[in-house]
Design an enzyme around this catalytic site. Structure first.
Site, PDB file in Angstrom:
ATOM      1  N   GLY A 187      -0.993  -2.557  -1.692  1.00  0.00           N
ATOM      2  CA  GLY A 187      -0.696  -4.048  -1.477  1.00  0.00           C
ATOM      3  C   GLY A 187      -0.556  -4.837  -2.514  1.00  0.00           C
ATOM      4  O   GLY A 187      -1.083  -4.811  -3.660  1.00  0.00           O
ATOM      5  N   SER A 188       0.254  -5.992  -2.667  1.00  0.00           N
ATOM      6  CA  SER A 188       0.805  -6.845  -3.677  1.00  0.00           C
ATOM      7  C   SER A 188       1.678  -7.846  -3.278  1.00  0.00           C
ATOM      8  O   SER A 188       2.265  -8.114  -2.216  1.00  0.00           O
ATOM      9  CB  SER A 188       1.292  -6.112  -4.577  1.00  0.00           C
ATOM     10  OG  SER A 188       2.113  -5.058  -4.116  1.00  0.00           O
TER      11      SER A 188
END
Length: 218
Positions: A187-188
């Site tokens: 996630g990012s």
């Protein structure tokens, strides 16, 4: 055939071994059939999540120098003029792409050119859409130069779940559009900083496909 990114080989191997061991141990030590099946399903679902996260689908990038493609899969969450304080120290057009845990997390070069700048910054793990994530989270900053766009900066930003950013860009490297530039685990977000007046092919809320979808062109 499903391809996996090399950054996931170790984790995938460990997950496979633990899954097989878990499935066998459950059958050996638990005598309740429905509970055995439930635990085994949970183990298999966990393994599938790990496998899908590290998938590395083949993408075909355009070969033209006057286009810039999405570096990652995700959703366009920011399009605005901002002051870029690290490298340019002036106003740029920022385009931010948010990746959820179910997106492909391979980072690809948005254009061909020469790497002029590459720097890693340790930092916090604020949620990726937080306004201060771009300057306070763990991140890498890379600047690529080519004749069509001049200097373009992209920034890999860790999110609340991301605990490691992998960046392959080294200053002086000659890179090709669409090739592997790194990986962000769990996630990012990726920010692009473009010259003012750049013509965009995307809008807020659009879902983009990294490695082949055109984001901007001259």
């Amino acid at each position: 055939m499903i391809r996996f990114h090399k950054e996931g080989y170790k984790i995938i191997t460990i997950a496979l071994i633990l899954s097989v061991i878990g499935i066998l141990l459950v059958e050996k030590f638990i005598d309740i059939p429905w509970l055995v099946k439930t635990i085994q399903i949970v183990i298999i679902v966990f393994l599938i999540i790990i496998l899908q996260f590290f998938r590395n689908p083949k993408r075909v990038a355009p070969t033209k120098e006057d286009v810039l493609i999405a570096p990652v899969d995700g959703k366009v969450v920011v399009i605005e003029e901002v002051e870029e304080p690290e490298y340019f120290k002036d106003k740029r057009l920022q385009v931010s792409i948010f990746m959820s845990p179910i997106n492909v997390h391979v980072t690809r070069y948005a254009m061909s050119g020469i790497i002029k700048y590459s720097k890693y910054h340790p930092g916090k793990y604020l949620v990726a859409w937080h306004p201060k994530a771009s300057t306070e989270n763990e991140r890498t900053t890379v600047v690529i130069h080519n004749n069509s766009f001049g200097d373009v900066l992209y920034r890999q930003i860790a999110g609340a779940l991301a605990k490691r950013i992998v960046n392959y860009a080294k200053e002086g490297d000659k890179v090709a559009i669409g090739t592997d530039a790194g990986f962000i685990k769990f996630g990012s977000r990726v920010d692009l900083f473009l010259p003012l007046g750049t013509k965009l092919n995307v809008a807020l809320g659009d879902k983009v496909k990294g490695g082949e979808q055109i984001v901007a062109q001259k």
